[in-house]
Enzyme design. Structure first.
Site, PDB file in Angstrom:
ATOM      1  CG  HIS A 307     -44.818  -1.653  -2.489  1.00  0.00           C
ATOM      2  ND1 HIS A 307     -43.942  -2.650  -2.307  1.00  0.00           N
ATOM      3  CD2 HIS A 307     -43.856  -0.530  -2.106  1.00  0.00           C
ATOM      4  CE1 HIS A 307     -42.598  -2.217  -1.886  1.00  0.00           C
ATOM      5  NE2 HIS A 307     -42.629  -0.852  -1.800  1.00  0.00           N
ATOM      6  CG  ASP A 364     -42.612   7.476  -2.121  1.00  0.00           C
ATOM      7  OD1 ASP A 364     -42.052   7.602  -1.416  1.00  0.00           O
ATOM      8  OD2 ASP A 364     -42.430   6.506  -3.053  1.00  0.00           O
TER       9      ASP A 364
HETATM   10  N1  ACO Z   1     -52.691   3.147 -10.097  1.00  0.00           N
HETATM   11  C1  ACO Z   1     -53.683   2.340 -10.828  1.00  0.00           C
HETATM   12  N2  ACO Z   1     -53.395   0.913 -11.399  1.00  0.00           N
HETATM   13  C2  ACO Z   1     -52.323   0.555 -10.621  1.00  0.00           C
HETATM   14  C3  ACO Z   1     -51.394   1.104 -10.015  1.00  0.00           C
HETATM   15  C4  ACO Z   1     -51.774   2.480  -9.621  1.00  0.00           C
HETATM   16  N3  ACO Z   1     -50.895   3.239  -8.789  1.00  0.00           N
HETATM   17  N4  ACO Z   1     -50.421   0.305  -9.524  1.00  0.00           N
HETATM   18  C5  ACO Z   1     -50.877  -1.063  -9.999  1.00  0.00           C
HETATM   19  N5  ACO Z   1     -51.766  -0.830 -10.864  1.00  0.00           N
HETATM   20  C6  ACO Z   1     -52.621  -1.594 -11.510  1.00  0.00           C
HETATM   21  C7  ACO Z   1     -51.682  -2.036 -12.728  1.00  0.00           C
HETATM   22  O1  ACO Z   1     -52.323  -1.505 -13.706  1.00  0.00           O
HETATM   23  C8  ACO Z   1     -52.079  -3.733 -12.804  1.00  0.00           C
HETATM   24  O2  ACO Z   1     -53.321  -3.801 -13.547  1.00  0.00           O
HETATM   25  P1  ACO Z   1     -53.758  -5.081 -14.174  1.00  0.00           P
HETATM   26  O3  ACO Z   1     -53.430  -6.507 -13.452  1.00  0.00           O
HETATM   27  O4  ACO Z   1     -55.251  -4.937 -14.795  1.00  0.00           O
HETATM   28  O5  ACO Z   1     -52.901  -4.988 -15.458  1.00  0.00           O
HETATM   29  C9  ACO Z   1     -51.763  -4.130 -11.413  1.00  0.00           C
HETATM   30  O6  ACO Z   1     -52.326  -2.883 -10.730  1.00  0.00           O
HETATM   31  C10 ACO Z   1     -50.644  -4.714 -10.899  1.00  0.00           C
HETATM   32  O7  ACO Z   1     -49.839  -3.480 -11.134  1.00  0.00           O
HETATM   33  P2  ACO Z   1     -48.342  -3.915 -11.627  1.00  0.00           P
HETATM   34  O8  ACO Z   1     -47.754  -2.683 -12.381  1.00  0.00           O
HETATM   35  O9  ACO Z   1     -48.247  -5.067 -12.521  1.00  0.00           O
HETATM   36  O10 ACO Z   1     -47.426  -4.028 -10.440  1.00  0.00           O
HETATM   37  P3  ACO Z   1     -45.924  -3.925 -10.227  1.00  0.00           P
HETATM   38  O11 ACO Z   1     -45.518  -4.609  -8.953  1.00  0.00           O
HETATM   39  O12 ACO Z   1     -45.128  -4.454 -11.473  1.00  0.00           O
HETATM   40  O13 ACO Z   1     -45.801  -2.221  -9.894  1.00  0.00           O
HETATM   41  C11 ACO Z   1     -45.542  -0.202  -8.679  1.00  0.00           C
HETATM   42  C12 ACO Z   1     -45.547  -1.785  -8.713  1.00  0.00           C
HETATM   43  C13 ACO Z   1     -44.458   0.164  -9.899  1.00  0.00           C
HETATM   44  C14 ACO Z   1     -45.314   0.442  -7.465  1.00  0.00           C
HETATM   45  C15 ACO Z   1     -46.935   0.340  -9.141  1.00  0.00           C
HETATM   46  O14 ACO Z   1     -47.800  -0.127  -8.205  1.00  0.00           O
HETATM   47  C16 ACO Z   1     -46.952   1.722  -9.561  1.00  0.00           C
HETATM   48  O15 ACO Z   1     -46.927   2.220 -10.683  1.00  0.00           O
HETATM   49  N6  ACO Z   1     -47.153   2.466  -8.484  1.00  0.00           N
HETATM   50  C17 ACO Z   1     -47.405   3.986  -8.638  1.00  0.00           C
HETATM   51  C18 ACO Z   1     -46.142   4.345  -8.528  1.00  0.00           C
HETATM   52  C19 ACO Z   1     -45.535   4.477  -6.886  1.00  0.00           C
HETATM   53  O16 ACO Z   1     -46.190   4.766  -6.137  1.00  0.00           O
HETATM   54  N7  ACO Z   1     -44.391   4.024  -6.769  1.00  0.00           N
HETATM   55  C20 ACO Z   1     -43.703   4.045  -5.532  1.00  0.00           C
HETATM   56  C21 ACO Z   1     -43.665   2.476  -5.042  1.00  0.00           C
HETATM   57  S1  ACO Z   1     -42.978   2.702  -3.419  1.00  0.00           S
HETATM   58  C22 ACO Z   1     -41.429   2.749  -3.656  1.00  0.00           C
HETATM   59  O17 ACO Z   1     -40.891   2.359  -4.534  1.00  0.00           O
HETATM   60  C23 ACO Z   1     -40.608   3.498  -2.416  1.00  0.00           C
END
Ligand code: ACO
Length: 428
Positions: A307, A364
């Protein structure tokens, strides 16, 4: 603490006001920076940019705290109803019994949707995703209520638009479901409460009325409350941004619905179930999928994990996980994907990759399992999220208008070509 920050740019000092919120959150107000220095701030994805001050929702991602108008989410989910929470978000305080009754009656009075809108619905193929239908039909409300387009609506006119939308979204949401299964739509019944009415519109058919199960109604109330607002997330920021151009409430919320649809946002609840089904079909080896999620050459992500703001745990996920257990046991359902979800969560929470990046289950992760148990099909999950988020979008839109916020318009740093001479086509 000083009430300004000092920034030195190219040897010159600039004093920038500090803004402190009621929960002691601090911000540097940079609104005058460009005019004074020529500099803008750059923050792709708005990871550290406050777009507004707001009195609606407080969240502390480090501590896992979430409250609406000062009331902790845990208490609201336990003790309140979705309609009461909607009143709280929109009008700022908990309603008295008389206020709640009047609010609830007004919503019921506006639940019917103009029959001409059914012609628009009929134009959609049965395979249409219900989120596309929802967004299109909400935008179409502007055609039926053109007074909503007035940018100088009176307080009462604005209020009527808000009540209409609160009332009609559940009817339209149920229509979008009926479109996908080819069944006749159901009309709302005023004797039913909001959640029972929605379930009736979804599941009654000409042969029999839906029998309202209190366990299901209670779970639905909880889920909608937990989704009701989440301050300046992607869809809410969209609603405020569109509304800042003085677009109508209906157009602004329609845009918010489209933003919510994306799998990185509200669409994740559908994506979680699809992922869990994929793992089940593949033999149920959660470790294999944890490895895929960690592999930077593999586009697979653990949906429902991570998140932007919660870096400890998502307080909503805790409540939802317990509700999932309660609902499945009360309804006597054994869903194998619940076990896969729990295994996945356990594996991820003990894995250094997820621990280091502070990736926890989000709202979610378990919500889809409950929706499934309630008989709601996967493609409708994000519609359920939209239904829950609506009072938050309305409250945020209203606040933005009442605060007379200027049109939203971010800046950029241009990194393209410098000015060059046009080359006629025959010389290229
Ligand atoms: N699975 C694996 N790795 C992940 C995940 C995941 N679900 N989420 C983040 N990471 C990793 C990224 O690859 C990144 O790694 P790095 O530092 O080695 O590059 C690090 O964790 C940080 O992630 P970001 O994508 O930079 O974080 P950001 O805050 O931009 O994104 C998001 C947040 C979009 C929610 C992301 O965690 C994601 O894609 N999750 C899966 C989709 C999801 O569940 N979305 C619902 C969110 S809740 C809502 O909107 C209601």
């Amino acid at each position: 603490m000083s009430d300004f920050a000092e920034l030195i740019l190219e040897g010159k000092s600039y004093k920038l006001p500090i803004v402190v919120g009621t929960e002691d959150e601090k911000a540097i107000d940079i609104s005058s920076l460009r005019a004074e220095s020529g500099f803008i701030t750059l923050d792709s994805g708005y990871k550290n940019t406050g777009a507004t001050t707001s009195a609606i929702t407080y969240l502390d991602g480090e501590e896992g705290i979430l409250s609406y108008r000062g009331y902790p989410i845990e208490e609201l989910a336990e003790k309140s109803s979705f309609i009461e929470v909607s009143y709280l978000l929109i009008y700022g305080s908990l309603p008295t019994a008389a206020e709640l009754d009047a609010f609830s009656k007004r919503i019921k009075r506006h639940m019917l949707v103009n029959e001409d809108m059914r012609k628009i619905l009929d134009g959609f193929p049965s395979a249409a995703h219900p989120m596309g239908i929802l967004s299109a039909l909400v935008s179409s409300l502007t055609a039926f209520y053109p007074e909503s387009l007035k940018s100088n609506q009176t307080k009462d006119e604005m209020d009527l638009s808000m009540i209409r939308l609160m009332a009609k979204l559940s009817t339209i949401a149920a229509w979008s479901f009926k479109n996908s299964n080819g069944q006749r739509i159901n009309y709302p019944k005023n004797k039913l409460d909001y959640c029972s009415n929605f379930l009736h519109m979804m599941f009654s058919d000409p042969t029999e009325d839906y029998e309202v199960n209190p366990v299901v109604v209670d779970a639905l109330n909880k889920l909608l409350i937990l989704h009701a607002d989440h301050e300046q997330n992607c869809s809410t920021s969209t609603v405020r941004l569109v509304g800042s151009a003085h677009a109508s409430l209906y157009s602004s919320v329609s845009a918010g619905i489209s933003a919510l649809w994306g799998p990185l946002h509200g669409g994740a609840n559908q994506a979680v179930i699809e992922m869990l089904e994929q793992i089940k079909a593949d033999g149920g080896d959660s470790k294999k999928f944890i490895a895929k999620a960690k592999d930077k050459n593999d586009p697979f992500r653990l949906m429902g994990f991570g998140h932007r703001v919660y870096k400890n745990f998502d307080p909503r996920a805790k409540i939802i996980k317990k509700t999932a257990d309660d609902v499945l046991s009360a309804l006597g359902i054994k869903d194998p994907i619940l076990n896969i979800a729990k295994e996945l969560e356990q594996a991820a929470l003990t894995d250094p990759y997820f621990i280091e990046r502070k990736l926890y289950p989000n709202v979610d992760f378990y919500s889809g399992i409950i929706y499934r148990a309630l008989g709601i099909p996967t493609e409708m999950f994000t519609v359920m999220f939209a239904l829950g988020r609506l009072p938050g979008w309305i409250a945020q839109w209203k606040e933005m208008r009442e605060q007379k916020e200027p049109i939203g318009r971010p800046r950029q740093i241009y990194v393209g070509e410098n000015t060059r001479k046009y080359v006629p086509i025959e010389e290229r």
